[in-house]
Enzyme design. Sequence first.
Site, PDB file in Angstrom:
ATOM      1  N   HIS A 190      -2.295 -13.713   4.170  1.00  0.00           N
ATOM      2  CA  HIS A 190      -3.171 -13.646   5.083  1.00  0.00           C
ATOM      3  C   HIS A 190      -4.626 -13.208   3.881  1.00  0.00           C
ATOM      4  O   HIS A 190      -4.236 -12.789   2.124  1.00  0.00           O
ATOM      5  CB  HIS A 190      -3.121 -11.949   5.562  1.00  0.00           C
ATOM      6  CG  HIS A 190      -1.900 -11.380   4.519  1.00  0.00           C
ATOM      7  ND1 HIS A 190      -2.994 -10.556   3.488  1.00  0.00           N
ATOM      8  CD2 HIS A 190      -0.986 -11.257   4.339  1.00  0.00           C
ATOM      9  CE1 HIS A 190      -1.955  -9.750   2.386  1.00  0.00           C
ATOM     10  NE2 HIS A 190      -0.651  -9.678   3.041  1.00  0.00           N
ATOM     11  N   GLU A 266       6.663 -10.019   5.574  1.00  0.00           N
ATOM     12  CA  GLU A 266       6.835  -9.170   3.868  1.00  0.00           C
ATOM     13  C   GLU A 266       8.245  -8.561   4.251  1.00  0.00           C
ATOM     14  O   GLU A 266       8.893  -8.492   4.738  1.00  0.00           O
ATOM     15  CB  GLU A 266       5.761  -8.965   3.602  1.00  0.00           C
ATOM     16  CG  GLU A 266       6.037  -8.442   2.800  1.00  0.00           C
ATOM     17  CD  GLU A 266       5.712  -9.588   1.468  1.00  0.00           C
ATOM     18  OE1 GLU A 266       6.424 -10.235   1.298  1.00  0.00           O
ATOM     19  OE2 GLU A 266       3.948  -9.736   0.840  1.00  0.00           O
TER      20      GLU A 266
END
Length: 386
Positions: A190, A266
């Site tokens: 990202h 994550e």
Amino acid sequence: MREFIVEADGGSRGNPGPAGYGSVVLDATTGETLVEAAEYIGVATNNVAEYRGLLAGLRAAHELDPSAAVHVRMDSKLVVEQMSGRWKIKHPDMKPLAMEASRVFPAEQVTYEWIPREQNKHADRLANEAMDAGKRGEQWSAAESTAELEAAAAKAEADVRAATAVGKVSSPGWAPADLGAPATFVLLRHGETPLTPQKRFSGSGGTNPSLSEVGRDQAERAGAALAQRGTIQAIVASPLARTRETAGIVARHLGLEVSIEEGLRETDFGAWEGLTFGEVRERYPDDLNAWLGNPNAQPTGGGESFAATGTRIGATREKLVAAYAGRTVLLVSHVTPIKTFVQLALGAPPEALFRMELSAAALSAVAYYADGNASVRLFNDTSHLR
């Protein structure tokens, strides 16, 4: 800027004798074959056939994108050194071909690399197919070519021999020619969030930040680059805000929908969320030392260990490989999951995660074959951000 790899070869059965060339244009990011070219050229020398293969490959790449950066790989030391300007071109048959090749792209867009013959199997097989066709009084046909499949099978067989030699596998257990196209995962981290420049722990258990203005610009650049390459067939993203936002921006460039995969989230960094490495070392030195030395150790407060992340990513990988066999898929995820994909593909120990640098909005790529083998094709590419 789009990036291509051109692999080219040529051969002559007699030198001079019946000759042909083969060339292939690959996507530099995914390794996907974009164009194959081959032709029987009558009686010629090896070197002339090699130059004709180079010229055909460059022209094919130019038709795809004249603004692309092109990296040429050939097993002809002569052609590579002459086109790189290190050796003079003396032979009258090669001078005009070299001049023609140099005019296809501006010189600053093309680089050359010599590779061993065993690494140039695809182009070599195309050249031999062309010579075989010429022997039959025919021209080479792309529809009938098996060069890509044979080259992949030869590579797989060589990999198995190498692995067997070091005791990694006992026998193939599969027919290399039946592997088919791999599932190729293009891995995009990202874009930046407000926490990224400060290098703060930002996992799945924290504040779930969105992209910053810089991060949104990075996502736009990644989307534009991927659209130009034109190989992505699906997009799958982590459920966190920063990955969903990045994926959404890229999806607008590609005209695709975004699927969400929980397994791509994550790692949960527990009590370390939002802290810098220095702050964690100051507050929780024993826990940090244990975490750095043992993949089963959890961050303070019951976060997720690297071993647990590895198990999760391994299961997610198997799920996605089955769902997207033979396709090229963009996975928008985070530092630890992407590093883990690469670590698992390489068969590296968990400590390897600490030896990888992964920038915001960087691209990586791993291909997975039907036999379970993997090929890391790109890591931490940020050229689209410059």
